[in-house]
Design a protein around this motif. Structure first.
Motif, mmCIF file in Angstrom:
data_model
loop_
_atom_site.group_PDB
_atom_site.id
_atom_site.type_symbol
_atom_site.label_atom_id
_atom_site.label_comp_id
_atom_site.label_asym_id
_atom_site.label_seq_id
_atom_site.Cartn_x
_atom_site.Cartn_y
_atom_site.Cartn_z
ATOM 1 N N ASN A 154 2.124 6.582 -30.830
ATOM 2 C CA ASN A 154 2.730 7.554 -29.923
ATOM 3 C C ASN A 154 4.027 8.113 -30.519
ATOM 4 O O ASN A 154 5.093 8.079 -29.908
ATOM 5 N N HIS B 240 1.972 7.767 -21.597
ATOM 6 C CA HIS B 240 2.560 7.729 -22.935
ATOM 7 C C HIS B 240 3.199 6.352 -23.110
ATOM 8 O O HIS B 240 4.210 6.046 -22.482
ATOM 9 N N VAL C 119 -1.926 12.760 -30.219
ATOM 10 C CA VAL C 119 -1.101 11.932 -29.334
ATOM 11 C C VAL C 119 -1.428 12.210 -27.869
ATOM 12 O O VAL C 119 -1.549 11.282 -27.056
#
Length: 465
Positions: free
Chosen positions: A203, A246, A236
């Protein structure tokens, strides 16, 4: 998609020249029509290229997500925990189960890479695949990546990011070979797939853009920058969409630095870079391993058996290094244990690569750097009373080792910021430390060169020297 735009430019130029020769005025309508066609062709080319980049990002993100889920499944089967993560639970796993998992991983690694070498095409590194014009086998790289994934999930003390990158490159290659793409465009897509898979695992989209440009392509152009940006963010966001969030891999409290921190960062760059370069040199000069030989299987098994023995006393050496970093951050271990754990991890990593088994170096290098920096920070506080946060020291050391061992000095500071959730101001001490490391490395080579010149001059002037 390898569309040549030169004929359109030539046609437009000839029309204007011809018009200027045979008439007083250029045929404006013809020229306007050709310009219109040329602009639309450019738009079509750009949209088509953007589509390829989006598919590459989606491929990398999907591969990263599926392989992460596979890692969790294999870890659960190998070590038996049903709650928590490998990084937080590995120390509570019974020693005999850790040993058994490592022995099975050694057997799988030895047999797997031996059979792949005997039956498949030659395994190439991602960088060699991109640098050379020789064809590589996507299927070989695919199973090569899965072997890395399986052995790391079973406790091999190396990085897991290599698996995601290998599989992403292999899967991307399957469809790029069937598209109307030039060799240069195929290589750019493979480079972006490799980097985007790394960004999707951790990430870290911004650092991934730098990683693609600095460590993989080593070439900065508008086309490369656009490709790196689009594929990284698509990969991502694909993982975030599939996971529903996230995830920050190594979330830490916000760190603040002072002038004393900057002074210590320079010191860390000077001292720790020596150890990082020494270990990098060691990993770059490993004994050659012939995976086609039957002796390869017992060689790998013995290496993993030795690591299994170390894991009885140092369970945090297992896995890619995240367990060790979290241990340093949350458990406040004794300095003597940190020292021995650092040595054990360094030995374990060397044993894996020396045996001929494969894996990544990103997370392992961060653990080595974090431990080394924590020891240096404790020494500095004890003897010089320098006020320094142990957490910030770990981040600085991890950044140094990451940049040096993986040849990504520009990417490393930004990568550490993203995976630890730090603000942009924290990049200052990290950049200062990396600058100190660069100065040390550059000074060493200047001194080495001058000593070599002096030695040569002395040898020429004095035959008996």
């Amino acid at each position: 998609m390898a569309i040549s735009l030169v004929p359109w430019k030539l046609c437009l130029t000839m029309t204007i020249i011809t018009g200027s020769k045979h008439s007083d005025e250029v045929d404006i309508k013809s020229a306007s029509f050709l310009i219109f066609c040329y602009n639309n062709l450019m738009k079509r080319h750009f949209l088509l290229w953007s589509g390829y980049l989006i598919v590459t990002g989606l491929t990398a993100g999907l591969v990263a997500f599926l392989l992460t889920e596979a890692i969790h499944l294999i870890q659960t089967l190998s070590f038996g925990f049903s709650q928590g993560s490998f990084s937080t639970m590995i120390a509570s796993v019974p020693p005999e189960r850790r040993v058994l998992s490592l022995l099975m991983a050694g057997l799988l690694a030895g047999l797997g890479w031996h059979l792949l070498a005997k039956k498949g095409a030659a395994i190439q590194s991602i960088q060699k695949t991109l640098d050379d014009d020789t064809q590589f086998s996507p299927w070989t790289q695919f199973w090569h990546g899965w072997l890395q994934l399986s052995t790391v999930s079973m406790g091999a003390p190396v990085g897991r990011e290599g698996a995601s990158r290998e599989v992403a490159v292999a899967v991307t290659s399957f469809w790029t070979q069937r598209g109307n793409l030039s060799k240069a465009e195929q290589k750019l897509l493979l480079a972006c797939a490799s980097g985007a898979a790394l960004g999707a695992v951790y990430n870290a989209p911004l650092a991934t853009i730098l990683f693609i440009l600095e460590a993989i392509l080593n070439r900065w152009s508008l086309k490369n920058i656009y490709a790196a940006c689009l594929t990284s963010y698509v990969a991502v966001e694909t993982v975030a969409l599939l996971q529903g969030r996230h995830e920050i891999q190594y979330l830490m409290p916000q760190q603040h630095w002072t002038l004393g921190t900057l002074i210590w960062s320079v010191l860390a760059g000077l001292i720790l870079s020596l150890f990082a370069h020494a270990y990098k040199h060691l990993l770059e000069h490993l004994p050659k391993a012939d995976a086609k030989s039957l002796w390869f299987i017992p060689k790998v098994f013995i290496a993993f058996s030795l690591i299994a023995g170390l894991s009885i006393f140092f369970p945090e050496i297992l896995g890619n290094g995240k367990a060790g970093l979290l241990f340093f951050l949350h458990e406040e271990p004794h300095l003597s244990y940190i020292s021995w754990l650092l040595v054990a991890k360094a030995v374990a990593i060397y044993l894996v690569f020396a045996s001929g088994a494969k894996g990544g170096k990103i997370a392992p290098s961060m653990m080595l750097g974090g431990a080394s920096s924590l020891l240096l920070a404790s020494f500095s506080q004890h003897f010089f009373s320098l006020p320094l946060s142990p957490t910030l020291a770990i981040i600085i050391g991890a950044s140094l080792f990451l940049g040096i061992i993986n040849k990504m000095p520009l990417t490393a500071p930004l990568f550490l910021l993203e995976i630890t959730g730090q603000s942009l101001t924290t990049i200052v001490p990290l950049a200062v430390a990396n600058l100190g490391a660069y100065m040390t490395y550059h000074s060493y080579h200047i001194i080495k060169k001058r000593l070599a010149q002096a030695w040569t001059t002395k040898s020429v002037n004095d035959p008996h020297f």
